[in-house]
Write a protein that holds these residues in place. Structure first.
Motif, PDB file in Angstrom:
ATOM      1  N   MET A 194      -1.631   6.892  22.190  1.00 20.49           N
ATOM      2  CA  MET A 194      -2.563   7.915  22.623  1.00 20.49           C
ATOM      3  C   MET A 194      -1.997   8.794  23.724  1.00 20.49           C
ATOM      4  O   MET A 194      -2.225  10.000  23.678  1.00 20.49           O
ATOM      5  CB  MET A 194      -3.884   7.272  23.055  1.00 20.49           C
ATOM      6  N   PRO A 195      -1.270   8.256  24.686  1.00 18.46           N
ATOM      7  CA  PRO A 195      -0.712   9.160  25.700  1.00 18.46           C
ATOM      8  C   PRO A 195       0.156  10.267  25.090  1.00 18.46           C
ATOM      9  O   PRO A 195       0.126  11.407  25.557  1.00 18.46           O
ATOM     10  CB  PRO A 195       0.114   8.232  26.591  1.00 18.46           C
ATOM     11  N   GLU A 196       0.900   9.941  24.028  1.00 22.54           N
ATOM     12  CA  GLU A 196       1.723  10.953  23.368  1.00 22.54           C
ATOM     13  C   GLU A 196       0.855  12.041  22.744  1.00 22.54           C
ATOM     14  O   GLU A 196       1.161  13.224  22.810  1.00 22.54           O
ATOM     15  CB  GLU A 196       2.617  10.319  22.300  1.00 22.54           C
ATOM     16  N   HIS A 197      -0.246  11.650  22.136  1.00 23.64           N
ATOM     17  CA  HIS A 197      -1.148  12.631  21.538  1.00 23.64           C
ATOM     18  C   HIS A 197      -1.767  13.508  22.616  1.00 23.64           C
ATOM     19  O   HIS A 197      -1.905  14.717  22.433  1.00 23.64           O
ATOM     20  CB  HIS A 197      -2.254  11.943  20.735  1.00 23.64           C
ATOM     21  N   LYS A 198      -2.145  12.910  23.731  1.00 24.99           N
ATOM     22  CA  LYS A 198      -2.752  13.680  24.821  1.00 24.99           C
ATOM     23  C   LYS A 198      -1.793  14.743  25.358  1.00 24.99           C
ATOM     24  O   LYS A 198      -2.209  15.823  25.742  1.00 24.99           O
ATOM     25  CB  LYS A 198      -3.172  12.754  25.967  1.00 24.99           C
ATOM     26  N   SER A 199      -0.485  14.418  25.360  1.00 28.89           N
ATOM     27  CA  SER A 199       0.495  15.364  25.882  1.00 28.89           C
ATOM     28  C   SER A 199       1.072  16.266  24.790  1.00 28.89           C
ATOM     29  O   SER A 199       1.942  17.084  25.067  1.00 28.89           O
ATOM     30  CB  SER A 199       1.622  14.611  26.592  1.00 28.89           C
ATOM     31  N   GLY A 200       0.622  16.102  23.539  1.00 27.44           N
ATOM     32  CA  GLY A 200       1.088  16.935  22.444  1.00 27.44           C
ATOM     33  C   GLY A 200       2.398  16.488  21.848  1.00 27.44           C
ATOM     34  O   GLY A 200       3.048  17.231  21.121  1.00 27.44           O
ATOM     35  N   GLU A 201       2.817  15.262  22.126  1.00 22.25           N
ATOM     36  CA  GLU A 201       4.102  14.757  21.653  1.00 22.25           C
ATOM     37  C   GLU A 201       3.970  13.734  20.523  1.00 22.25           C
ATOM     38  O   GLU A 201       4.962  13.187  20.080  1.00 22.25           O
ATOM     39  CB  GLU A 201       4.854  14.102  22.818  1.00 22.25           C
ATOM     40  N   GLY A 202       2.759  13.465  20.054  1.00 24.69           N
ATOM     41  CA  GLY A 202       2.548  12.422  19.055  1.00 24.69           C
ATOM     42  C   GLY A 202       3.184  12.716  17.712  1.00 24.69           C
ATOM     43  O   GLY A 202       3.745  11.845  17.078  1.00 24.69           O
ATOM     44  N   ARG A 236       4.197  16.436  14.892  1.00 27.14           N
ATOM     45  CA  ARG A 236       4.077  17.885  14.699  1.00 27.14           C
ATOM     46  C   ARG A 236       2.628  18.289  14.475  1.00 27.14           C
ATOM     47  O   ARG A 236       2.166  19.297  14.991  1.00 27.14           O
ATOM     48  CB  ARG A 236       4.919  18.338  13.511  1.00 27.14           C
ATOM     49  N   PHE A 237       1.912  17.488  13.688  1.00 26.63           N
ATOM     50  CA  PHE A 237       0.492  17.762  13.430  1.00 26.63           C
ATOM     51  C   PHE A 237      -0.291  17.772  14.742  1.00 26.63           C
ATOM     52  O   PHE A 237      -1.096  18.671  14.994  1.00 26.63           O
ATOM     53  CB  PHE A 237      -0.081  16.705  12.479  1.00 26.63           C
ATOM     54  N   THR A 238      -0.027  16.780  15.585  1.00 29.12           N
ATOM     55  CA  THR A 238      -0.712  16.660  16.870  1.00 29.12           C
ATOM     56  C   THR A 238      -0.497  17.892  17.743  1.00 29.12           C
ATOM     57  O   THR A 238      -1.449  18.457  18.282  1.00 29.12           O
ATOM     58  CB  THR A 238      -0.213  15.412  17.624  1.00 29.12           C
ATOM     59  N   SER A 239       0.744  18.323  17.869  1.00 29.90           N
ATOM     60  CA  SER A 239       1.015  19.476  18.730  1.00 29.90           C
ATOM     61  C   SER A 239       0.530  20.774  18.101  1.00 29.90           C
ATOM     62  O   SER A 239       0.004  21.645  18.789  1.00 29.90           O
ATOM     63  CB  SER A 239       2.499  19.563  19.066  1.00 29.90           C
ATOM     64  N   ARG A 240       0.640  20.907  16.784  1.00 29.58           N
ATOM     65  CA  ARG A 240       0.211  22.131  16.106  1.00 29.58           C
ATOM     66  C   ARG A 240      -1.293  22.342  16.200  1.00 29.58           C
ATOM     67  O   ARG A 240      -1.769  23.452  16.439  1.00 29.58           O
ATOM     68  CB  ARG A 240       0.621  22.096  14.642  1.00 29.58           C
TER      69      ARG A 240
END
Length: 68
Positions: free
Chosen positions: A1-9, A11-15
């Motif tokens: 989850m920390p990666e998703h919060k920072s947009g690093e989870g 490509r889909f997460t950051s996009r």
């Protein structure tokens, strides 16, 4: 989850700016989890919304980690 919060989870997460956990399933076998994920990706959007709202009608954040 920390990666998703920072947009690093992923490509889909950051996009798409995915940052909240509103639904999840537990699987004890990774193969079952991968198969379920592939299956859900083929579902229409409305079915996914209905799946979430069966257990989390208000779309509350479910992640209870430290610092988030």
């Amino acid at each position: 989850m920390p990666e998703h919060k920072s947009g690093e989870g992923s490509r889909f997460t950051s996009r798409y700016g995915v940052q909240r956990l509103v639904w999840y399933e537990e699987h004890f076998d990774i193969r079952d989890a991968f198969q379920r994920e592939k299956s859900l990706k083929r579902w229409p959007h409305q079915w996914k919304i209905e799946l979430i709202e069966k257990t989390n009608r208000e779309w509350f954040e479910l992640f209870r980690g430290t610092g988030w």
